[in-house]
Design an enzyme around this catalytic site. Structure first.
Site, PDB file in Angstrom:
ATOM      1  N   GLY A  23       2.307   4.727   2.140  1.00 20.19           N
ATOM      2  CA  GLY A  23       2.559   5.229   3.481  1.00 20.19           C
ATOM      3  C   GLY A  23       3.880   4.758   4.043  1.00 20.19           C
TER       4      GLY A  23
ATOM      5  N   LYS B 149      -2.582   8.451  17.216  1.00 23.37           N
ATOM      6  CA  LYS B 149      -1.440   9.354  17.086  1.00 23.37           C
ATOM      7  C   LYS B 149      -1.070  10.028  18.392  1.00 23.37           C
ATOM      8  CE  LYS B 149      -1.838  10.411  12.160  1.00 23.37           C
ATOM      9  NZ  LYS B 149      -2.050  11.476  11.140  1.00 23.37           N
TER      10      LYS B 149
ATOM     11  N   LEU C  63      -7.371   1.043  10.947  1.00 22.13           N
ATOM     12  CA  LEU C  63      -7.577   2.025  12.008  1.00 22.13           C
ATOM     13  C   LEU C  63      -7.720   1.339  13.359  1.00 22.13           C
ATOM     14  CD1 LEU C  63     -10.105   4.331  10.133  1.00 22.13           C
ATOM     15  CD2 LEU C  63      -7.720   4.832  10.640  1.00 22.13           C
TER      16      LEU C  63
ATOM     17  N   GLY D  78       0.829  -1.194   0.000  1.00 21.84           N
ATOM     18  CA  GLY D  78       0.000   0.000   0.000  1.00 21.84           C
ATOM     19  C   GLY D  78       0.866   1.247   0.000  1.00 21.84           C
TER      20      GLY D  78
ATOM     21  N   GLU E 280      -2.493  -3.204  -6.686  1.00 18.95           N
ATOM     22  CA  GLU E 280      -3.470  -2.249  -7.204  1.00 18.95           C
ATOM     23  C   GLU E 280      -2.805  -0.894  -7.430  1.00 18.95           C
ATOM     24  OE1 GLU E 280      -6.491  -2.350  -4.212  1.00 18.95           O
ATOM     25  OE2 GLU E 280      -5.552  -0.764  -3.027  1.00 18.95           O
TER      26      GLU E 280
END
Length: 445
Positions: A230, A374, A326, A228, A251
């Site tokens: 990040g 965070k 998440l 992905g 993808e």
């Protein structure tokens, strides 16, 4: 030797067609957009802000009303995601970034649920947009435009669109296998030569580096990768430079993959299909990436209903999938697209690759995230998901969960075993609390 010079008579005919159809975004809106029209574009770099602004201006003048624009991975605050156009210019987000996210949560934009692999069929069979807007590379000598960095859903949009509007950009790379659009199919086009949007490099912090290191240790030579975007995927990429004969089937094509190709870690030689080729549905990153894609026969940009199909993915032995989340609960249910009822993004291709990887011989799927929010106030490993949270990957599909404290292998484990494994990789300050909750629920036995 066969001449590579174009047939001049045919070439002149193509150029005449090009000149005839060349216009401005404003004129294209005036001539080809009607009130009530349903429009769509492919993902990320396919968008044309010029067209969207022209449509918004026509709406403001009272010339158009009730226009719908379907959008994947919006790259700016397009007008159909602004409050002043609510009820007039409808935005439908299929995978959200910040502008669409805010609009959806504020109640003046809509969202389309779905797996990324299913989006072409959703467009073809259900939405059936009549207007396709696309940013493309310049016309070649045969009269074709390439959709460049987006193989994704373009073919599906071409199959339903009665109006095809193109923004021609000399900076868009020509991907040789991306959908091609012939000048004869085009309703109107305009030129806008502007460097493509580039993503800043992700900052790899200590947590991301730890997670990336854990995952890299699980990846054998000859594996095929889906990474992905990040810090964590980039950290994995940096940790794989000494591997050999890796492959890419993904993808999203990312800059960490370019690094692995350039250093020789990726050569795609062990892939049983598309051997020697890098396969992706779309690309978004740096100018270095766009230069790599341009006219490269070893780079294949293909439709996402093929690329993300688990039956395609699982044909690669030792397939490795890395995605984010998440939060995750004791059952292993993964939420990657909402905070409670608050919309964040979409399912995307996470489930596609989780399923494809676990069906691959020797394959592994990793869902990776930092152990806390965070601010460090909340654990991302929870007894139950936040009320209203949307499940992106089910408890029946999940394989590995990774934090900076290690890897929890969940597939094939009982609820009690999963819970113990997850608590072991939670942040230490939350482990007692999580253990207490598990015992209270009679989960740990």
């Amino acid at each position: 030797m066969e001449s590579k010079q174009p047939n001049m008579q045919n070439f002149e005919h193509l150029q005449a067609l090009y000149t005839e159809k060349k216009t401005t975004p404003e004129d294209a809106v005036r001539r080809y957009l009607r009130s009530g029209a349903v429009c769509a574009a492919d993902i990320a770099l396919s968008h044309s802000p010029r067209f969207y602004d022209a449509a918004a201006q026509a709406i403001e003048r009272g010339e158009l009303e009730n226009i719908t624009q379907h959008s994947l991975l919006d790259t700016a605050a397009f007008p159909f995601y602004r409050p002043e156009f609510a009820g007039k210019y409808h935005g439908v987000s299929w995978f959200s970034q910040s502008p669409a996210r805010k609009a959806v949560n504020a109640g003046f934009a809509d969202v389309m649920p779905g797996y990324y692999r299913d989006m072409p069929s959703l467009f073809r069979d259900y939405v059936k947009p009549e207007v396709m807007v696309a940013a493309v590379s310049p016309m070649d000598r045969h009269g074709y435009f390439s959709t460049g960095c987006d193989g994704s859903v373009s073919a599906a949009l071409l199959s339903t669109a009665k109006v095809i509007l193109l923004e021609v950009n000399q900076y868009m790379p020509r991907a040789l296998t991306a959908p091609q659009i012939h000048i004869s199919q085009v309703s109107a086009l305009w030129e806008h030569n502007e460097p493509l949007m580039c993503l800043p490099a992700a900052k790899i912090d200590e947590v991301s580096a730890k997670i990336g290191g854990f995952i890299a240790e699980e990846i054998p030579n000859g594996a095929t990768l889906q990474l992905g975007i990040g810090a964590v995927p980039d950290a994995v990429g940096m940790a794989l430079k000494d591997k050999r004969h890796l492959g890419i089937h993904t993808e999203m094509f990312t800059d960490s993959m370019i690094t692995l190709l350039e250093c020789g870690a990726v050569d795609n030689t062990c892939k049983p299909i598309h051997t020697g080729k890098t396969v992706a549905a779309f690309a978004l990153g740096s100018q270095r990436m766009y230069d790599f894609i341009d006219d490269n026969p070893m780079m294949e940009m293909l439709p996402v209903d093929y690329v993300n199909n688990p039956s395609t993915i699982c044909q690669h032995p030792n397939f490795i999938s890395i995605n984010a989340a998440l939060e995750v609960d004791f059952y292993g249910q993964v939420c990657a697209e909402s905070i409670g009822t608050k919309h964040v993004s979409g399912t995307g291709g996470q489930t596609d690759y989780v399923r494809g990887a676990v069906q691959s011989k020797g394959g592994k799927s990793f869902i990776a995230f930092s152990s806390t929010s965070k601010d460090g106030v909340t654990s991302r490993i929870l007894p139950t998901l936040t009320p209203g949270a949307q499940i992106s990957t089910s408890k029946n599909d999940v394989d590995h969960i990774v934090t900076e404290y290690g890897i929890a292998k969940l597939r094939g484990k009982t609820l009690s075993q999963r819970t113990k494994a997850l608590i072991a990789i939670a942040h230490p300050k939350f482990r007692d609390e999580l253990t207490f909750a598990a015992k209270k629920q009679n989960i740990i036995i």
